[in-house]
Design an enzyme around this catalytic site. Structure first.
Site, PDB file in Angstrom:
ATOM      1  N   LYS A   6       0.840  -1.196   0.000  1.00 62.41           N
ATOM      2  CA  LYS A   6       0.000   0.000   0.000  1.00 62.41           C
ATOM      3  C   LYS A   6       0.876   1.247   0.000  1.00 62.41           C
ATOM      4  O   LYS A   6       1.523   1.564   1.001  1.00 62.41           O
ATOM      5  CB  LYS A   6      -0.900   0.037   1.235  1.00 62.41           C
ATOM      6  CG  LYS A   6      -1.972   1.126   1.090  1.00 62.41           C
ATOM      7  CD  LYS A   6      -2.656   1.450   2.393  1.00 62.41           C
ATOM      8  CE  LYS A   6      -1.949   2.505   3.180  1.00 62.41           C
ATOM      9  NZ  LYS A   6      -1.776   3.792   2.495  1.00 62.41           N
ATOM     10  N   GLU A  28       9.941   0.778  10.458  1.00 66.21           N
ATOM     11  CA  GLU A  28      10.924   1.840  10.192  1.00 66.21           C
ATOM     12  C   GLU A  28      10.222   3.157  10.489  1.00 66.21           C
ATOM     13  O   GLU A  28       9.413   3.617   9.694  1.00 66.21           O
ATOM     14  CB  GLU A  28      11.347   1.815   8.711  1.00 66.21           C
ATOM     15  CG  GLU A  28      11.874   0.483   8.214  1.00 66.21           C
ATOM     16  CD  GLU A  28      13.282   0.200   8.691  1.00 66.21           C
ATOM     17  OE1 GLU A  28      13.905   1.096   9.290  1.00 66.21           O
ATOM     18  OE2 GLU A  28      13.744  -0.920   8.485  1.00 66.21           O
ATOM     19  N   CYS A  66      13.342  10.604   7.247  1.00 67.84           N
ATOM     20  CA  CYS A  66      13.432  10.139   8.634  1.00 67.84           C
ATOM     21  C   CYS A  66      14.854  10.290   9.155  1.00 67.84           C
ATOM     22  O   CYS A  66      15.060  10.455  10.345  1.00 67.84           O
ATOM     23  CB  CYS A  66      12.994   8.686   8.716  1.00 67.84           C
ATOM     24  SG  CYS A  66      13.870   7.670   7.522  1.00 67.84           S
ATOM     25  N   GLU A 106       9.990  15.326  15.754  1.00 74.24           N
ATOM     26  CA  GLU A 106      10.312  15.260  14.337  1.00 74.24           C
ATOM     27  C   GLU A 106       9.457  16.281  13.578  1.00 74.24           C
ATOM     28  O   GLU A 106       8.231  16.199  13.606  1.00 74.24           O
ATOM     29  CB  GLU A 106      10.015  13.851  13.819  1.00 74.24           C
ATOM     30  CG  GLU A 106      10.460  13.632  12.399  1.00 74.24           C
ATOM     31  CD  GLU A 106      10.144  12.221  11.912  1.00 74.24           C
ATOM     32  OE1 GLU A 106       9.032  11.725  12.167  1.00 74.24           O
ATOM     33  OE2 GLU A 106      11.014  11.631  11.254  1.00 74.24           O
TER      34      GLU A 106
HETATM   35  P1  NAD Z   1       2.227   7.898   8.295  1.00 84.26           P
HETATM   36  O1  NAD Z   1       2.548   7.013   9.450  1.00 84.26           O
HETATM   37  O2  NAD Z   1       1.150   8.896   8.435  1.00 84.26           O
HETATM   38  O3  NAD Z   1       1.848   7.021   7.018  1.00 84.26           O
HETATM   39  C1  NAD Z   1       2.669   6.024   6.491  1.00 84.26           C
HETATM   40  C2  NAD Z   1       1.821   4.991   5.797  1.00 84.26           C
HETATM   41  O4  NAD Z   1       0.985   4.372   6.771  1.00 84.26           O
HETATM   42  C3  NAD Z   1       0.888   5.564   4.731  1.00 84.26           C
HETATM   43  O5  NAD Z   1       0.811   4.646   3.656  1.00 84.26           O
HETATM   44  C4  NAD Z   1      -0.445   5.631   5.465  1.00 84.26           C
HETATM   45  O6  NAD Z   1      -1.548   5.570   4.596  1.00 84.26           O
HETATM   46  C5  NAD Z   1      -0.361   4.402   6.340  1.00 84.26           C
HETATM   47  N1  NAD Z   1      -1.235   4.420   7.513  1.00 84.26           N
HETATM   48  C6  NAD Z   1      -1.750   5.497   8.168  1.00 84.26           C
HETATM   49  N2  NAD Z   1      -2.535   5.081   9.191  1.00 84.26           N
HETATM   50  C7  NAD Z   1      -2.506   3.726   9.182  1.00 84.26           C
HETATM   51  C8  NAD Z   1      -3.118   2.716  10.003  1.00 84.26           C
HETATM   52  N3  NAD Z   1      -3.916   3.018  11.014  1.00 84.26           N
HETATM   53  N4  NAD Z   1      -2.855   1.432   9.713  1.00 84.26           N
HETATM   54  C9  NAD Z   1      -2.040   1.092   8.695  1.00 84.26           C
HETATM   55  N5  NAD Z   1      -1.464   2.004   7.875  1.00 84.26           N
HETATM   56  C10 NAD Z   1      -1.691   3.297   8.129  1.00 84.26           C
HETATM   57  O7  NAD Z   1       3.605   8.548   7.911  1.00 84.26           O
HETATM   58  P2  NAD Z   1       3.869   9.611   6.762  1.00 84.26           P
HETATM   59  O8  NAD Z   1       3.418  10.938   7.270  1.00 84.26           O
HETATM   60  O9  NAD Z   1       3.330   9.114   5.471  1.00 84.26           O
HETATM   61  O10 NAD Z   1       5.463   9.549   6.659  1.00 84.26           O
HETATM   62  C11 NAD Z   1       6.271  10.314   7.452  1.00 84.26           C
HETATM   63  C12 NAD Z   1       6.813   9.495   8.605  1.00 84.26           C
HETATM   64  O11 NAD Z   1       7.504   8.354   8.112  1.00 84.26           O
HETATM   65  C13 NAD Z   1       7.825  10.248   9.423  1.00 84.26           C
HETATM   66  O12 NAD Z   1       7.596  10.046  10.796  1.00 84.26           O
HETATM   67  C14 NAD Z   1       9.155   9.607   9.028  1.00 84.26           C
HETATM   68  O13 NAD Z   1      10.163   9.691   9.973  1.00 84.26           O
HETATM   69  C15 NAD Z   1       8.750   8.213   8.776  1.00 84.26           C
HETATM   70  N6  NAD Z   1       9.748   7.556   7.925  1.00 84.26           N
HETATM   71  C16 NAD Z   1      10.545   6.591   8.483  1.00 84.26           C
HETATM   72  C17 NAD Z   1      11.528   5.986   7.714  1.00 84.26           C
HETATM   73  C18 NAD Z   1      12.445   4.929   8.291  1.00 84.26           C
HETATM   74  O14 NAD Z   1      12.979   4.139   7.526  1.00 84.26           O
HETATM   75  N7  NAD Z   1      12.649   4.853   9.592  1.00 84.26           N
HETATM   76  C19 NAD Z   1      11.682   6.351   6.386  1.00 84.26           C
HETATM   77  C20 NAD Z   1      10.856   7.337   5.870  1.00 84.26           C
HETATM   78  C21 NAD Z   1       9.872   7.919   6.654  1.00 84.26           C
END
Ligand code: NAD
Length: 503
Positions: A187, A262, A296, A397
């Site tokens: 997804k 992650e 991130c 963050e």
């Molecule tokens: P997010 O957690 O809002 O969304 C990430 C994904 O999760 C999206 O596809 C979203 O649709 C899905 N999602 C949202 N709610 C969900 C639920 N209840 N159940 C299952 N899936 C759900 O994050 P974002 O705003 O899209 O991305 C930014 C975040 O990602 C930042 O915190 C960043 O640090 C983190 N990030 C981490 C890494 C890493 O490797 N550690 C890499 C890139 C980004």
């Protein structure tokens, strides 16, 4: 503008895919739901994209389960060949993929061309090469017994990715899962679904059997939740925020899914007084401003030794002022818009937080004044000097072009500040002192440490963090292991076992 006109205006030679990819076909959602994906440069609609619900997740899992027996029986070399062909097709379609990624995410075209697309191809190629190298062990055990340990695929795996590097993360997730013989339901974020759908199309062209990969754009609260709860999904690999990671942990408990998380980060980028300042200034600007800080592993806490802090900051600010903001599709642009207006507003809210905490706004903190950028999600590079490393701007963050500057007096204080957050993902340091460099690398609480550079990644090197930054690793041999389960097989070759129940 309709889709065909947009495609030709942007210079895309192949169609923009905007339906779900299930069982090898592009389909509408069962409910008919769609959501517009926007161009963050001006918030115009790119395409109305089908949004998967629970019924579509069920359909995708059924297709994946059907495809699984044949896919896991294929030799590793054959699975690898398909991934290698995909890598070739990514290179053949590199310009379209770069344009699509820039259009949907706001990545400057120079970054999509030089980083996202080549890194995606090399990740698939790396795991293609690894597919036939995942061997087990023979373990010395009791005389007369042969014990061998093999690694088996997990089955159908769910993969949930965020919007900041959607193309690259698709390869980080799919590459090892497919190489190890799993089927995938991925997804992408509802905000940036286009490049993952393009990869699905190229996978078919590369000869991937139908159903092995399914790509389902959809809302997190619906499709994401359904994937996390699904009883026939063996593992979820998730990249995203720590808050969503916790929700996934709860949702996954029904069938005790294996999880790989992650999550967020608050990278410490430490500049010592003996550093090569020119390199450190440039590298530190890249660490926070690349991809508009939406990473991130961004170096979002710039920690300066007090003796060089003012001189360093002068140079850093003058470099940041010179960064060229603009339309991501303009090849000379160095910084594009943030990926959504909602996120831009969240980033800007940290300027008020900084002020309320007594921080000093050194530069930026607002959208650019240029008229041609006024409809987009732009934010000027922003530099804030925090009063304390315990302040919110130094702990939370922000995920934007927003860097918090802190100072320290010696190595011990640098370490205390660097390790003083709940996150533990990536940290960097700049010094010419070899001993100090290695000592800091050992003592930093982070899954990744960069010395005299920042944010290097490679498909061979494990990527991930500790603490609130999650667990498990993308990439490297670690990632192959993450997508397998271990089976220990005992064979009685010629063991003489006295009977337990002598009669
Ligand atoms: P997010 O957690 O809002 O969304 C990430 C994904 O999760 C999206 O596809 C979203 O649709 C899905 N999602 C949202 N709610 C969900 C639920 N209840 N159940 C299952 N899936 C759900 O994050 P974002 O705003 O899209 O991305 C930014 C975040 O990602 C930042 O915190 C960043 O640090 C983190 N990030 C981490 C890494 C890493 O490797 N550690 C890499 C890139 C980004």
């Amino acid at each position: 503008m309709n889709l065909a006109d947009l495609q030709s205006a942007v210079g895309l030679r192949t169609p923009i895919r905007h339906q779900l990819f299930i069982g090898g076909r592009f389909l509408n959602a069962e409910s008919g739901a769609t959501l517009a994906t926007l161009n963050p440069h001006d918030n115009s609609v790119i395409a109305d994209v089908a949004m998967a619900g629970r019924a579509d997740v069920d359909k995708a899992v059924t297709a994946a389960r059907r495809a699984l027996p044949a896919w896991r029986r294929l030799s590793g070399a054959e699975r690898g060949r398909i991934l290698m062909r995909l890598a070739d097709l990514i290179e053949k379609n590199s310009e379209d993929l770069a344009l699509l990624e820039s259009l949907d995410t706001g990545h400057p075209l120079r970054d999509s061309r030089n980083l996202d697309v080549p890194r995606t191809a090399s990740c698939f190629r790396y795991f293609g090469g690894m597919a036939d190298k995942l061997h087990g062990d023979v373990v010395p055990v009791d005389a007369g017994f042969l014990n061998y340990v093999q690694r088996e695929p997990l089955g159908v795996v769910g993969q949930i990715v965020p919007w900041n590097f959607p193309l690259m993360f698709t390869s980080w997730k799919m590459g090892p899962a497919l190489a190890a013989g799993n089927c995938v339901v991925l997804k992408p974020s509802e905000i940036t679904p286009l490049s993952a759908l393009k990869i699905a199309e190229l996978l078919s062209e590369a000869g991937l059997p139908d159903g092995v990969v399914n790509v389902l754009p959809g809302l997190g609260s619906e499709a994401g939740q359904a994937i996390s709860e699904h009883p026939d999904i063996s593992k979820v690999s998730f990249t995203g925020s720590t808050a969503t990671g916790r929700r996934i942990v709860n949702a996954s408990s029904g069938n005790l899914k294996k999880l790989q998380l992650e999550l967020g980060g608050k990278g410490a980028n430490i500049v010592f007084e003996d550093a090569d300042l020119a390199a450190a200034v440039n590298g530190s600007a890249w660490a926070i401003f690349h991809n508009q800080g939406q990473a991130c592993i961004a170096g979002s806490r710039l920690m300066l030794h007090e003796r060089i802090a003012d001189a360093f900051l002068d140079k850093f600010v003058s470099l940041a002022r010179s960064i060229k903001l603009g339309n991501p599709l303009d090849a000379s642009t160095e910084m594009g818009p943030l990926t959504s207006s909602l996120h831009r507003d969240r980033v800007l809210s940290y300027v008020d937080i900084a002020r309320s905490e007594g921080g000093e706004l050194v530069m930026g903190g607002h959208p650019p004044r240029a008229e041609e950028l006024s409809r987009g999600c732009y934010v000027e590079p922003t530099v804030v000097r925090a009063r304390s490393w315990r302040d919110r701007v130094a702990q939370e963050e922000v995920f934007g072009p927003f860097v918090t500057v802190l100072t320290f007096k010696d190595d011990a204080e640098a370490l205390e500040i660097a390790n003083g957050t709940d996150y533990a993902l990536g940290s960097g340091l700049w010094t010419t002192n070899l001993r100090r460099a290695h000592q800091m690398a050992q003592a930093l609480e982070a899954g990744m440490v960069w010395i005299n550079s920042y944010k290097r990644v490679s498909p061979g090197s494990p990527f991930g963090g500790f603490g609130q930054s999650g667990y498990g690793r993308d990439m490297g041999f670690e990632a192959m292991r993450e997508y397998t389960q271990v089976k220990s097989v005992w064979v009685n070759v010629d063991a003489q076992i006295p009977p337990w129940y002598p009669r």
